[in-house]
Design a protein around this motif. Structure first.
Motif, PDB file in Angstrom:
ATOM      1  N   LEU A  89       0.846  -1.191   0.000  1.00  0.00           N
ATOM      2  CA  LEU A  89       0.000   0.000   0.000  1.00  0.00           C
ATOM      3  C   LEU A  89       0.884   1.244   0.000  1.00  0.00           C
ATOM      4  N   VAL A  90       0.488   2.257  -0.750  1.00  0.00           N
ATOM      5  CA  VAL A  90       1.219   3.522  -0.771  1.00  0.00           C
ATOM      6  C   VAL A  90       0.627   4.444   0.292  1.00  0.00           C
ATOM      7  N   PRO A  91       1.385   4.749   1.342  1.00  0.00           N
ATOM      8  CA  PRO A  91       0.840   5.566   2.426  1.00  0.00           C
ATOM      9  C   PRO A  91       0.339   6.921   1.923  1.00  0.00           C
ATOM     10  N   GLY A  92      -0.733   7.386   2.536  1.00  0.00           N
ATOM     11  CA  GLY A  92      -1.261   8.702   2.220  1.00  0.00           C
ATOM     12  C   GLY A  92      -2.167   8.765   1.013  1.00  0.00           C
ATOM     13  N   THR A  93      -2.457   7.609   0.380  1.00  0.00           N
ATOM     14  CA  THR A  93      -3.263   7.627  -0.843  1.00  0.00           C
ATOM     15  C   THR A  93      -4.653   7.029  -0.663  1.00  0.00           C
ATOM     16  N   LEU A  94      -5.031   6.644   0.548  1.00  0.00           N
ATOM     17  CA  LEU A  94      -6.375   6.121   0.789  1.00  0.00           C
ATOM     18  C   LEU A  94      -7.354   7.292   0.856  1.00  0.00           C
ATOM     19  N   LYS A  95      -8.214   7.385  -0.156  1.00  0.00           N
ATOM     20  CA  LYS A  95      -9.123   8.531  -0.282  1.00  0.00           C
ATOM     21  C   LYS A  95     -10.504   8.057  -0.719  1.00  0.00           C
ATOM     22  N   PRO A  96     -11.534   8.861  -0.459  1.00  0.00           N
ATOM     23  CA  PRO A  96     -12.884   8.502  -0.905  1.00  0.00           C
ATOM     24  C   PRO A  96     -13.050   8.697  -2.398  1.00  0.00           C
ATOM     25  N   VAL A  97     -13.894   7.871  -2.996  1.00  0.00           N
ATOM     26  CA  VAL A  97     -14.277   7.988  -4.406  1.00  0.00           C
ATOM     27  C   VAL A  97     -15.688   8.549  -4.443  1.00  0.00           C
ATOM     28  N   SER A  98     -15.855   9.728  -5.011  1.00  0.00           N
ATOM     29  CA  SER A  98     -17.150  10.417  -4.974  1.00  0.00           C
ATOM     30  C   SER A  98     -17.916  10.329  -6.281  1.00  0.00           C
ATOM     31  N   TRP A  99     -17.309   9.763  -7.312  1.00  0.00           N
ATOM     32  CA  TRP A  99     -17.959   9.806  -8.626  1.00  0.00           C
ATOM     33  C   TRP A  99     -18.683   8.509  -8.979  1.00  0.00           C
ATOM     34  N   GLU A 100     -18.592   7.493  -8.136  1.00  0.00           N
ATOM     35  CA  GLU A 100     -19.286   6.236  -8.384  1.00  0.00           C
ATOM     36  C   GLU A 100     -20.688   6.286  -7.764  1.00  0.00           C
ATOM     37  N   ALA A 101     -21.549   5.346  -8.176  1.00  0.00           N
ATOM     38  CA  ALA A 101     -22.915   5.310  -7.663  1.00  0.00           C
ATOM     39  C   ALA A 101     -22.951   4.930  -6.193  1.00  0.00           C
ATOM     40  N   GLN A 102     -22.019   4.078  -5.761  1.00  0.00           N
ATOM     41  CA  GLN A 102     -21.971   3.674  -4.359  1.00  0.00           C
ATOM     42  C   GLN A 102     -20.731   4.264  -3.700  1.00  0.00           C
ATOM     43  N   PRO A 103     -20.759   4.473  -2.386  1.00  0.00           N
ATOM     44  CA  PRO A 103     -19.574   4.995  -1.698  1.00  0.00           C
ATOM     45  C   PRO A 103     -18.414   4.002  -1.792  1.00  0.00           C
ATOM     46  N   LEU A 104     -17.286   4.487  -2.226  1.00  0.00           N
ATOM     47  CA  LEU A 104     -16.094   3.655  -2.377  1.00  0.00           C
ATOM     48  C   LEU A 104     -14.882   4.420  -1.870  1.00  0.00           C
TER      49      LEU A 104
END
Length: 448
Positions: A89-104
């Motif tokens: 895992l690359v630290p600092g890159t875990l972010k929300p995805v707002s453009w999909e139909a479901q929360p990701l």
């Protein structure tokens, strides 16, 4: 290692607390053509990975062609058993995805920094180049600029349609290089910027470009080359998603229209020592000239990286600010390597040749190898365009010729890694040949 795991674990747990509705996280990495691949993980499993559980994906996923298929490349893909390879895992890159139909959520993964990095993984290639530069006491500061087009979401007979201007359906009515176009498309552009910022990307300047529905986004300067390339890659992903949400299609395709300008990836690079002194500005800018000479010498051999597909070669020459030779100049946008006006502290090169759909990790790696090669060779460059408008070295304008030039260049094989160069060149050769395996309507019109 324990502190590294604890940091990642804290990041995942904080994300879960802040986004309790997110059940899945996309773990993604960029392949050779510059497309994301990966897996969708339940967020509770991601916590286990952050704590130290293995994260493995097929090694050969890096070798996917532009359409996702695998090619036989040496012993890879069809004679190696398709082995898994460790990722982290690359630290600092875990972010929300707002453009999909479901929360990701999404998070970058990579093989660099693992016990057995994949030699031809783009992020690993750049990591090795940066490591060697740091070993020489050279610390790059980098900023990307990306151009892209907005199209209507639906294609017409397979062809892109101009983005529907809220005030006019006439593409000729879209003001080019005009602040008014930014206002007309403000809802989608603002969402793109806010979404990118939520990914941790520093967006600075937005420009309406010459093509109808064409824009440019600039990113902030970073002293972390890997993170700068991460920003460029992640911006492309989020921008495509946001555009679809607004009824548009965002494309970083190099040359979608023959009659309009193509889209480029411009990279600003300055070099500093450990004390923060600009190495390019020393001795009346002599290192700058040496670095430019190295860039120009290797540029013709880097064309499969800067123009990674058949369409990207269409962008070169014949339109505004697209070079036809490996050339340089002060404040000259017709040059491949432009030296923007600046004070000695901020003296830098702007590399303008790469297409917007090129792989940002590999583009930056190739530029840095050229700069390092020039500093070590200490040769003066050819005349700048400011002195001679015909100055420049020819470079290949066709993929198979470009691949041959890249594969045979010793300094590039040393700088990027011989295994990577061989694998990359074969990937591009096979992709190009696969693209040619279709007879289009024009051939029937001409030759039937």
């Amino acid at each position: 290692m324990k502190s590294h795991s604890s940091t990642l674990l804290a990041e995942v747990r904080t994300f879960r607390q802040n986004h309790p509705d997110v059940r899945y996280v996309d773990l993604i990495s960029l392949d050779i053509p510059g497309r994301f691949y990966g897996k969708r993980y339940p967020v509770e499993m991601l916590e286990k990975v952050a704590a130290g559980s293995p994260l493995k994906l097929p090694q050969n996923a890096v070798l996917l062609g532009a359409q996702g298929g695998l090619f036989k490349i040496g012993d890879y893909c069809f004679h190696d058993g398709d082995p898994d390879a460790n990722r982290r895992l690359v630290p600092g890159t875990l972010k929300p995805v707002s453009w999909e139909a479901q929360p990701l959520g999404q998070m970058l993964i990579t093989s660099d920094g693992t016990e057995a990095p994949i030699e031809f993984e783009p992020r690993e290639v750049l990591a090795k180049v940066l490591e060697r530069l740091h070993g020489k006491g050279i610390h790059p500061v980098v900023a990307f600029e990306l151009e892209f087009y907005l199209f209507d979401r639906k294609l017409a007979d397979g062809l892109p349609q101009f983005a529907r201007d809220p005030l006019s359906d006439d593409p000729d009515d879209q003001p080019t290089l005009h602040i008014e176009r930014l206002s007309r498309f403000a809802p989608v552009l603002d969402d793109m910027v806010q979404t990118a910022q939520a990914q941790g990307i520093d967006i600075t300047v937005i420009t309406a470009e010459l093509g109808p529905g064409q824009f440019e986004i600039n990113f902030g300067h970073l002293d972390d080359g890997l993170r700068a390339a991460d920003w460029a890659a992640l911006f492309c992903r989020s921008t495509r998603g946001v555009a679809l949400k607004h009824g548009y299609r965002a494309s970083f395709m190099a040359k979608p229209y023959l009659q309009h300008p193509g889209s480029g990836m411009h990279v600003h690079v300055s070099l500093y020592d450990a004390a923060g002194n600009n190495l390019l500005a020393a001795h009346q800018q002599q290192p700058l000239r040496h670095a430019v000479a190295g860039c120009l010498e290797l540029l013709p051999h880097c064309m499969p990286i800067f123009s990674p597909n058949h369409n990207a070669f269409r962008r070169l020459g014949g339109t505004v600010n697209a070079a036809t030779k490996a050339c340089w100049g002060y404040e000259d946008r017709d040059a491949c390597v432009r030296i923007p006006e600046s004070d000695p502290r901020n003296l830098r090169i702007e590399h303008r040749l790469a297409s917007a759909d090129a792989n940002p990790y590999l583009v930056l790696a190739a530029i840095l190898v050229g700069l390092k090669h020039g500093l070590e060779a200490a040769r003066e460059p050819i005349a700048p365009l400011n002195e001679d408008r015909d100055s420049g070295h020819d470079f290949p304008l066709e993929m198979l010729e470009a691949v041959r030039a890249m594969q045979a260049q010793p300094a590039l094989r040393k700088g990027l890694g011989a295994e990577f160069v061989d694998v990359y060149c074969e990937n591009k050769r096979q992709d190009h040949l696969a693209f040619q395996q279709e007879i289009n309507a024009r051939e029937y019109r001409w030759y039937l």
